[in-house]
Motif scaffolding. Sequence first.
Motif, short mmCIF file in Angstrom:
data_model
loop_
_atom_site.label_atom_id
_atom_site.label_comp_id
_atom_site.label_asym_id
_atom_site.label_seq_id
_atom_site.Cartn_x
_atom_site.Cartn_y
_atom_site.Cartn_z
N MET A 453 0.86 -1.17 0.00
CA MET A 453 0.00 0.00 0.00
C MET A 453 0.90 1.23 0.00
O MET A 453 1.86 1.29 0.77
N ASN A 454 0.61 2.19 -0.86
CA ASN A 454 1.45 3.37 -1.02
C ASN A 454 0.70 4.61 -0.51
O ASN A 454 -0.10 5.21 -1.23
N PRO A 455 0.97 5.05 0.73
CA PRO A 455 0.24 6.19 1.28
C PRO A 455 0.60 7.54 0.65
O PRO A 455 -0.07 8.54 0.94
N PHE A 456 1.64 7.61 -0.17
CA PHE A 456 1.91 8.84 -0.90
C PHE A 456 0.85 9.07 -1.99
O PHE A 456 0.63 10.19 -2.41
N VAL A 457 0.23 7.99 -2.44
CA VAL A 457 -0.76 8.08 -3.51
C VAL A 457 -2.15 7.98 -2.90
O VAL A 457 -2.53 6.94 -2.35
N ARG A 458 -2.93 9.05 -3.02
CA ARG A 458 -4.24 9.11 -2.38
C ARG A 458 -5.29 9.54 -3.38
O ARG A 458 -5.07 10.42 -4.21
N VAL A 459 -6.44 8.90 -3.28
CA VAL A 459 -7.57 9.20 -4.16
C VAL A 459 -8.81 9.39 -3.30
O VAL A 459 -8.81 9.08 -2.10
N ALA A 460 -9.86 9.90 -3.92
CA ALA A 460 -11.11 10.15 -3.20
C ALA A 460 -12.28 9.81 -4.10
O ALA A 460 -12.10 9.49 -5.28
N TYR A 461 -13.48 9.91 -3.54
CA TYR A 461 -14.66 9.59 -4.32
C TYR A 461 -15.43 10.84 -4.74
O TYR A 461 -16.57 10.73 -5.21
N ASP A 462 -14.81 11.98 -4.60
CA ASP A 462 -15.33 13.21 -5.18
C ASP A 462 -14.19 14.22 -5.23
O ASP A 462 -13.26 14.16 -4.41
N PRO A 463 -14.20 15.16 -6.18
CA PRO A 463 -13.10 16.12 -6.33
C PRO A 463 -12.89 17.00 -5.10
O PRO A 463 -11.76 17.40 -4.81
N TYR A 464 -13.98 17.32 -4.39
CA TYR A 464 -13.83 18.17 -3.20
C TYR A 464 -12.97 17.49 -2.15
O TYR A 464 -12.05 18.10 -1.59
N THR A 465 -13.25 16.23 -1.86
CA THR A 465 -12.43 15.49 -0.88
C THR A 465 -10.99 15.39 -1.35
O THR A 465 -10.06 15.56 -0.56
N LEU A 466 -10.79 15.14 -2.65
CA LEU A 466 -9.43 15.04 -3.19
C LEU A 466 -8.65 16.33 -2.97
O LEU A 466 -7.46 16.30 -2.64
N SER A 467 -9.32 17.46 -3.09
CA SER A 467 -8.64 18.75 -2.93
C SER A 467 -8.14 18.98 -1.51
O SER A 467 -7.24 19.79 -1.29
N TRP A 468 -8.70 18.28 -0.53
CA TRP A 468 -8.32 18.46 0.87
C TRP A 468 -7.22 17.52 1.33
O TRP A 468 -6.61 17.73 2.38
N LEU A 469 -6.95 16.46 0.57
CA LEU A 469 -6.06 15.42 1.06
C LEU A 469 -4.62 15.89 1.25
O LEU A 469 -3.91 15.39 2.13
N ALA A 470 -4.17 16.85 0.44
CA ALA A 470 -2.81 17.37 0.61
C ALA A 470 -2.68 18.15 1.90
O ALA A 470 -1.57 18.27 2.45
N THR A 471 -3.78 18.69 2.40
CA THR A 471 -3.76 19.47 3.64
C THR A 471 -3.92 18.58 4.87
O THR A 471 -3.14 18.68 5.83
N THR A 472 -4.89 17.70 4.85
CA THR A 472 -5.18 16.90 6.05
C THR A 472 -4.05 15.92 6.37
O THR A 472 -3.87 15.54 7.53
N ARG A 473 -3.29 15.51 5.36
CA ARG A 473 -2.20 14.58 5.65
C ARG A 473 -1.08 15.23 6.45
O ARG A 473 -0.28 14.54 7.09
N ARG A 474 -1.01 16.55 6.46
CA ARG A 474 0.11 17.23 7.10
C ARG A 474 0.07 17.13 8.62
O ARG A 474 1.10 17.26 9.28
N PHE A 475 -1.11 16.94 9.20
CA PHE A 475 -1.15 16.83 10.67
C PHE A 475 -1.74 15.49 11.13
O PHE A 475 -2.13 15.36 12.30
N GLU A 476 -1.77 14.48 10.25
CA GLU A 476 -2.38 13.22 10.62
C GLU A 476 -1.55 12.41 11.60
O GLU A 476 -2.06 11.48 12.23
N LYS A 477 -0.27 12.74 11.77
CA LYS A 477 0.54 12.03 12.77
C LYS A 477 -0.03 12.19 14.18
O LYS A 477 0.23 11.37 15.06
N LEU A 478 -0.78 13.25 14.40
CA LEU A 478 -1.36 13.48 15.71
C LEU A 478 -2.42 12.43 16.05
O LEU A 478 -2.80 12.28 17.21
N TYR A 479 -2.91 11.71 15.05
CA TYR A 479 -4.00 10.77 15.30
C TYR A 479 -3.54 9.46 15.92
O TYR A 479 -4.37 8.71 16.45
N SER A 480 -2.26 9.15 15.81
CA SER A 480 -1.82 7.78 16.09
C SER A 480 -2.15 7.31 17.51
O SER A 480 -2.56 6.16 17.70
N LEU A 481 -1.96 8.17 18.51
CA LEU A 481 -2.22 7.76 19.88
C LEU A 481 -3.70 7.49 20.11
O LEU A 481 -4.07 6.43 20.63
N ILE A 482 -4.54 8.43 19.70
CA ILE A 482 -5.97 8.24 19.91
C ILE A 482 -6.48 7.08 19.06
O ILE A 482 -7.38 6.33 19.47
#
Length: 565
Positions: A453-482
Amino acid sequence: MSTTLLPTHNGPDERLSIDSQELHELYETKLQSEQSFPARVSHGVSSLFQRFPSLRYPRRHDYTALDSTSTSTSIPTRRYYRHLRRIPYYLSVFISILIALAAITFTFFPSYTYPPEHYISLRNRVLNTDPNSKLSGRGNVHNEKIFIAASLYDPTGELARGHWSSSVLELITLLGEENVFLSIYENDSGEEGEASLADLDARIPCNKSIVYEHLDLDSLPTITTPDGAERVKRITYLAETRNRALEPLDDPEIMSGTRFDKLLYLNDIAFDPLDALQLLFSTNVNAKGKAQYRAACAVDFINPFKFYDTYATRDLEGYSMGVPFFPWFSDSGDARSREDVLAGKDAVPVKSCWGGMVAFDAKFFQHQGNTTDIETSEVRGKGMDTAGQSPPARFRALNDTDLFWDASECCLIHADIQPPPTHPETSSPSSSSSSSPETKFTPAPIPETGIYMNPFVRVAYDPYTLSWLATTRRFEKLYSLIHNIVNHLVGMPWFNARREELPGETYYDTVFVPAKEEGGVGSFESRERVGRHDGFCGRSGLQVVVPREGGKGWWTVPRPVGVVQ
């Protein structure tokens, strides 16, 4: 030392707070006279803060605005209200800390934002402004042959006329028209879907097979549900539609002896064509700079945070997913897949995946020039279970002794193209330790499957969600503990009794057996079963196709009471 006795009152209602304060001061004076100098200083400071609360709080609050007749027993109540009124302050501090952590992580420690050098090299090759870079095939460094397949349901025509078709056409240009064969299969989408697919057909510049038709459910295998009805399993239907997009590979006249290097399967997703190139050519590259894998999957999102394809994805040990947000995998077993995601690796080893877009080594899907392979393909073309046979691989559904044991066709295809599981082995002790009376054997490392699985490559099921993926990935490391905490709270990954089953071993299940006569009542029986290589894909449940106007619907068949999970 003498003992000082404080005066007492008849009851708590007769002891006023002001009297209590005077008695407290009298006692403090007596106590300080008997203490050392440092202790007296400490008590003096404490008394000062008690007498002048404004010195302790920057803003003055009337915490003593209680009834003048309140007794000393109301002091804990005062303290309670004092802390209660400070809850908004505590909450604001907590939120401020979270915002600060998010800002630091977003700026300095983003997740999957800086890819390896060969990703950057391919991107620069594609995006270079030099006029020569606009030539067809500039993203296909080694001129590999690519078979692109898709099975669509597009009743509005949005896919064939919108973002999906634009991305596919651009991808063909980047790969080179002469290097690509595009196969699209669509069925029962209505007039609008058929018309939009015809418009797309006219714009495709490469070799192609564009099919629109009605799929007759009566041509597919059925199962008998507990109510005695004959139904087509949902997975049987999905496997059939996916296989029909692969049918050109079975036609010698269409292929004309062409051998493909990669097969790219697309869902109805919003994607960046450059990401498709990275998945095809940058995942797990070898010393010669060529991608090496059996399969490589993107990561798909149903919203900017939520991972979608949990049904088909299993970690390297066959465990199902954790809660569907980063880092997706649980810490069960050795947690190799989870650790590699947290380490930011581009090729995370798994046993199966899909992610809306998956690249395969095409050799598993092409005929090897013998009739046995062709017969196998014809059987699998009906969604039937022919697991373990030689290539070409095709999508399939399970045909299990347990009617309520099912698995995704997108997981089963990976089970079929990887080496089957074997008995765990142990490593031999070294010669230096062979003389030790306590010889230790360590388990052999879990073998990789060649599926990533290649997490650098991300797709979505609508263009709006796709447009956000470059932003939300930047702080997703904070999720690991929770993520880990929630996994344990809800008991994920879900238990799978067949995850470690081995092919050829004998197992026994208590299963529901439908009645042979229509309208009869089924029964529960113990059945012998031979273990298979795809047990890790399975889960409890059953869905069947329910025809409806405007497309195919799904119905989850209730599990009869008494069926063993």
